[in-house]
Scaffold this active site. Structure first.
Site, PDB file in Angstrom:
ATOM      1  CE  LYS A 122      -0.496  -0.583   4.974  1.00 19.64           C
ATOM      2  NZ  LYS A 122      -0.788   0.347   6.004  1.00 19.64           N
ATOM      3  NE  ARG A 158      -5.711   0.441  11.966  1.00 22.59           N
ATOM      4  CZ  ARG A 158      -4.535   0.330  11.342  1.00 22.59           C
ATOM      5  NH1 ARG A 158      -3.690   1.357  11.338  1.00 22.59           N
ATOM      6  NH2 ARG A 158      -4.198  -0.776  10.729  1.00 22.59           N
ATOM      7  CE1 TYR A 218      12.248  31.517   2.585  1.00 23.37           C
ATOM      8  CE2 TYR A 218      12.539  29.144   2.359  1.00 23.37           C
ATOM      9  CZ  TYR A 218      12.251  30.386   1.802  1.00 23.37           C
ATOM     10  OH  TYR A 218      11.954  30.473   0.466  1.00 23.37           O
ATOM     11  CG  MET A 269       8.958  23.229  -1.865  1.00 23.07           C
ATOM     12  SD  MET A 269       7.876  24.224  -2.862  1.00 23.07           S
ATOM     13  CE  MET A 269       6.722  24.856  -1.670  1.00 23.07           C
TER      14      MET A 269
HETATM   15  C1  LIG Z   1      -3.577  -3.971   8.398  1.00 25.50           C
HETATM   16  C2  LIG Z   1      -2.107  -3.990   8.156  1.00 25.50           C
HETATM   17  N1  LIG Z   1      -1.503  -5.164   7.967  1.00 25.50           N
HETATM   18  C3  LIG Z   1      -0.169  -5.250   7.744  1.00 25.50           C
HETATM   19  C4  LIG Z   1       0.620  -4.114   7.703  1.00 25.50           C
HETATM   20  C5  LIG Z   1       2.101  -4.247   7.487  1.00 25.50           C
HETATM   21  O1  LIG Z   1       2.779  -3.850   8.644  1.00 25.50           O
HETATM   22  P1  LIG Z   1       4.350  -3.728   8.688  1.00 25.50           P
HETATM   23  O2  LIG Z   1       4.716  -2.714   7.660  1.00 25.50           O
HETATM   24  O3  LIG Z   1       4.648  -3.265  10.067  1.00 25.50           O
HETATM   25  O4  LIG Z   1       4.909  -5.072   8.366  1.00 25.50           O
HETATM   26  C6  LIG Z   1       0.030  -2.869   7.901  1.00 25.50           C
HETATM   27  C7  LIG Z   1       0.860  -1.660   7.885  1.00 25.50           C
HETATM   28  O5  LIG Z   1       0.583  -0.592   8.281  1.00 25.50           O
HETATM   29  C8  LIG Z   1      -1.377  -2.802   8.133  1.00 25.50           C
HETATM   30  O6  LIG Z   1      -1.998  -1.629   8.338  1.00 25.50           O
END
Ligand SMILES: Cc1ncc(COP(=O)(O)O)c(C=O)c1O
Length: 361
Positions: free
Chosen positions: A34, A128, A253, A301
């Protein structure tokens, strides 16, 4: 060559995937890519990880990009889908949802066709995304009645504190998960990188590594090298100017750094517009000609300024390493910025060129 440049070593990425397999030899691997592959590039990272068993992304549009890019593996959407149209898209593209609210089951069952698999997210202590056990049992019943077999269903959960070794909250989450796994007999997926390394009781049939694939340690106490991980990204740029400062001259700055003696200062082409964290103002370090040198003044920047006192030979055109070597790992830069490596990597902007190599060049 264009700068700043993130050099991405796909051989290191593949090595880290194998290392995840060594830590969890009996589990299948769902590689978490992701947020643009943690900043490394979504499709190139997916293509470099074809030996994975599945991919996980956060959002449906990331999954669709992977399908459009020719990825045929299972793709799991960790945040799940939120509308009937999104569920229909998941069915049409054979994308795997995570169901974390009772409403998701209703939306899914209103659509035509089936998704290949559903992960039911169990609340085990992170508070969560996830359903309490009671809601999850009901969701399973509804899906079974609608024709989803137990082989098409799995239990998922996520740790809140797996980066903390010997924390009793981890065992508490594991025992909630174990109870539901025993009761339902479904396959399960719980462990992120830290849990893959330190919590074998949480391995189950699937593990979900993210950070470790990119060669970053999830623990403060152990380096990536200690864990047999190889850093995947090196962020580099170039020195574009130098200046001689007199005592009293202020840099950048706000004039937050003042020369106390005659000082040679260098300007590097990289700033917060590239994703270089502003909290590294007066706190970060870079490497020029093998010397670790401090960032002085505020991060702008497009540029940062460096005290060149300990590298008198530095010249405009010199290469500057911002992170990704043994001497300057991204974990250390994150610590200087008061943040985590996840953030530094994933906020790198489009302006940073990504260059992929397989470790040979
Ligand atoms: C739901 C979920 N699973 C797995 C992972 C992977 O975690 P990591 O990068 O700590 O291995 C994440 C990362 O944020 C996550 O949100």
């Amino acid at each position: 060559m264009n700068y700043p440049l993130a050099s991405i070593d796909t051989a290191a990425l593949q090595h880290n995937l194998q290392q995840a397999r060594r830590f969890a030899p009996n589990s299948r691997i769902m590689s978490v890519i992701k947020a643009n592959g943690y900043g490394h590039g979504l499709l190139p990272i997916a293509n470099a990880l074809l030996e994975t068993d599945a991919y996980a992304v956060a959002r449906l549009d990331e999954a669709v990009l992977l399908r459009q890019g020719g990825i045929n593996h299972a793709i799991v959407v960790l945040e799940g889908m939120h509308t009937r149209e999104q569920f229909q898209c998941a069915i049409d593209q054979q994308i795997t949802p995570v169901l974390h609210l009772a409403e998701h089951v209703e939306l899914l069952l209103k659509c035509n066709g089936q998704v290949p698999f559903c992960w039911l997210m169990l609340e085990t202590g992170m508070h969560r995304l996830g359903m309490p056990a009671e809601a999850l049992r009901l969701a399973k019943q509804q899906l079974n009645s609608a024709g989803y077999t137990d082989q098409q269903l799995g239990l998922m959960s996520h740790f809140a504190n797996s980066d903390l070794l010997d924390d009793s909250r981890n065992s508490a989450q594991i025992s909630v998960m174990r109870q539901l796994v025993t009761e339902t007999g479904l396959s399960a997926c719980m462990a992120n990188s830290a849990a893959i390394i330190s919590l074998p009781d949480a391995h189950y049939q699937w593990v979900r590594p993210g950070l470790m694939l990119y060669g970053v340690s999830p623990f403060n106490e152990q380096s990536a090298k200690d864990l047999g991980l190889k850093p995947v990204m090196q962020l580099r740029s170039t020195l574009i100017a130098t200046q001689l400062l007199k005592p009293g001259d202020q840099v950048g700055y706000g004039g937050e750094w003042t020369a106390t003696k005659a000082t040679r200062m260098g300007v590097v082409s990289c700033g917060y517009g590239d994703g270089y964290h502003r909290h590294l103002s007066n706190r970060g370090n870079v490497i020029i000609r093998d010397r670790l040198l401090p960032v002085i003044g505020r991060v702008s920047m497009d540029t940062i300024c460096i005290d060149l006192e300990h590298c008198p030979a530095a010249m405009p055109g010199d290469e500057v390493l911002l992170w990704g070597s043994t001497q300057l790992p991204v974990e250390q830069v994150a610590m200087s910025a008061g943040t985590i490596a996840y953030e530094l990597l994933s906020v790198l902007t489009q302006r940073v060129h990504r260059d992929y190599c397989d470790g040979q060049s």
